[in-house]
Design a protein around this motif. Structure first.
Motif, short mmCIF file in Angstrom:
data_model
loop_
_atom_site.label_atom_id
_atom_site.label_comp_id
_atom_site.label_asym_id
_atom_site.label_seq_id
_atom_site.Cartn_x
_atom_site.Cartn_y
_atom_site.Cartn_z
N ALA A 6 -3.91 6.89 -12.12
CA ALA A 6 -5.01 6.25 -12.84
C ALA A 6 -6.27 6.13 -12.00
O ALA A 6 -7.33 5.79 -12.49
N ASP A 7 -6.18 6.43 -10.67
CA ASP A 7 -7.31 6.17 -9.79
C ASP A 7 -8.34 7.29 -9.71
O ASP A 7 -9.46 7.08 -9.27
N ASP A 8 -7.95 8.47 -10.12
CA ASP A 8 -8.92 9.56 -10.06
C ASP A 8 -9.63 9.67 -11.39
O ASP A 8 -9.01 9.65 -12.44
N GLU A 9 -10.92 9.76 -11.32
CA GLU A 9 -11.67 9.91 -12.57
C GLU A 9 -12.93 10.75 -12.38
O GLU A 9 -13.07 11.42 -11.36
N ARG A 46 -7.32 0.66 -0.06
CA ARG A 46 -5.94 0.79 0.40
C ARG A 46 -5.82 1.77 1.55
O ARG A 46 -5.06 1.56 2.50
N CYS A 48 0.84 -1.20 0.00
CA CYS A 48 0.00 0.00 0.00
C CYS A 48 0.87 1.25 0.00
O CYS A 48 0.53 2.25 -0.64
N LEU A 56 -18.53 7.54 -1.51
CA LEU A 56 -18.79 7.27 -2.93
C LEU A 56 -19.68 8.38 -3.47
O LEU A 56 -20.52 8.91 -2.75
N PRO A 57 -19.47 8.73 -4.74
CA PRO A 57 -20.30 9.77 -5.35
C PRO A 57 -21.77 9.35 -5.35
O PRO A 57 -22.09 8.16 -5.36
N THR A 58 -22.66 10.34 -5.30
CA THR A 58 -24.09 10.08 -5.41
C THR A 58 -24.34 9.43 -6.76
O THR A 58 -24.07 10.02 -7.80
N ARG A 96 -11.41 15.75 -3.49
CA ARG A 96 -11.35 15.23 -4.84
C ARG A 96 -12.52 15.76 -5.67
O ARG A 96 -12.36 16.16 -6.82
N ALA A 97 -13.69 15.80 -5.02
CA ALA A 97 -14.90 16.25 -5.71
C ALA A 97 -14.82 17.74 -6.06
O ALA A 97 -15.51 18.22 -6.95
N ILE A 118 -15.15 12.33 -11.19
CA ILE A 118 -15.41 13.27 -10.09
C ILE A 118 -16.89 13.29 -9.71
O ILE A 118 -17.76 13.23 -10.55
N HIS A 119 -17.09 13.40 -8.44
CA HIS A 119 -18.46 13.33 -7.92
C HIS A 119 -18.98 14.70 -7.54
O HIS A 119 -18.37 15.43 -6.79
N ARG A 120 -20.10 15.06 -8.13
CA ARG A 120 -20.72 16.34 -7.74
C ARG A 120 -21.94 16.05 -6.84
O ARG A 120 -22.74 15.16 -7.13
N ARG A 131 -25.36 15.68 -5.09
CA ARG A 131 -26.69 15.49 -5.70
C ARG A 131 -27.15 16.60 -6.64
O ARG A 131 -27.70 17.58 -6.30
N PHE A 171 -8.89 2.12 -4.34
CA PHE A 171 -8.02 3.06 -3.64
C PHE A 171 -8.51 3.29 -2.21
O PHE A 171 -7.72 3.30 -1.26
N ALA A 207 -11.95 1.57 -9.55
CA ALA A 207 -10.61 2.06 -9.23
C ALA A 207 -10.64 2.90 -7.95
O ALA A 207 -9.77 2.80 -7.09
N TRP A 208 -11.67 3.71 -7.84
CA TRP A 208 -11.83 4.55 -6.65
C TRP A 208 -12.05 3.69 -5.41
O TRP A 208 -11.43 3.89 -4.36
N SER A 262 -15.53 2.62 -13.82
CA SER A 262 -14.46 3.46 -13.28
C SER A 262 -14.55 3.61 -11.77
O SER A 262 -13.56 3.90 -11.10
#
Lengths: 139, 139
Positions: A130-133, B52, A101, B26-28, B70-71, A135-137, A139, B49, B45-46, B42
């Motif tokens: 590679a782990d970030d993608e 970990r 880890c 986790l994202p909504t 991150r968001a 993105i969460h907004r 609601r 992570f 992957a999150w 995708s």
DNA sequence: GCTTGACCTGGAGTGCGCTCCAGCACCTAG
DNA sequence: CTAGGTGCTGGAGCGCACTCCAGGTCAAGC
């Protein structure tokens, strides 16, 4: 030694010491005239060892099991050895896992390269790893 | 991907996935026509992570903090880097601690020398190490 | 058309390892 | 004699990270 002294010298709280006695991690303490617990300094070595078991993630019920075996004397030495050996194996495996880890963490951090301590900078296009993608907004 | 599929592929339970979403790890999730959660691969992957971070002992509230940053996008990269760097330092320290405990454990086990797997033997006079003493007899 | 099974929500429950509390006993110093 | 400090017991409460449940919706297969 009274319970408060032991607490100071062992980094356990008074409550924790009584709790450990209740569940069998610590021997049933001798009492003085006023029914207060009296401890011998030798208890400190045992508490320190318990601390190591705890630090390595052994669940309390396993520590209790070990304490029970110890209380039964030399006949249980083999079983105690086995218990510790199994625990050692788990700890080793856990350390390996942590090291793996750590390298992931390192490369992740390396991906944020240049982002100085308090300074967001304007490196707004880094995709670092590679782990970030997406993105969460919210609601 | 529906929540059950994600559960199978991520080693989280369906309940845990919903719990992670509730607390912001986790994202909504997007919903399909029947208001059921739909996931993109995708997300795996999150989740990996997050696994970990969890494996290295990061408390959930810190993971949530990281997820929030991150968001918020690239502007928080520096803060995220710092958060991970502090965590890495704690993990390294913990690994060192574990390694130290391992050597204690090893010498303790060595003290039970010769006590074969299932065989108590008659090695009743071993005093093996310095941590075992008087012995506790039940009340 | 009916059953099955996956999914939904809000909220209660669980196991762990303590931690805190009320109400009381006892000892020592002033 | 009184106040303060330390100790006692039994039991309640807490923070964490889930886990389970009742009661409901929905789509597909027989």
């Amino acid at each position: 030694m009274k319970i408060g002294d032991l607490a100071r010298r062992s980094d356990l709280s008074v409550d924790t010491i009584r709790y450990y006695e209740r569940i069998g991690l610590l021997p049933t303490a001798m009492r003085d005239g006023a029914r207060q617990r009296q401890y011998d300094v030798s208890i400190l070595a045992w508490i320190e060892f318990l601390g190591r078991l705890k630090a390595t993630g052994m669940p309390i019920r396993d520590m209790v099991r070990y304490a029970e075996l110890r209380a039964q004397g030399d006949a249980t030495a083999g079983e105690r050895r086995e218990l510790l050996a199994r625990h050692r194996a788990r700890v080793r495996a856990h350390v390996d896992d942590l090291l793996a880890c750590l390298t992931v963490l390192d490369s992740k951090i390396a991906g944020y390269a240049g982002a100085g301590s308090e300074e967001p900078s304007d490196d707004a296009d880094r995709s670092h790893d590679a782990d970030d993608e997406p993105i969460h907004r919210g609601r």
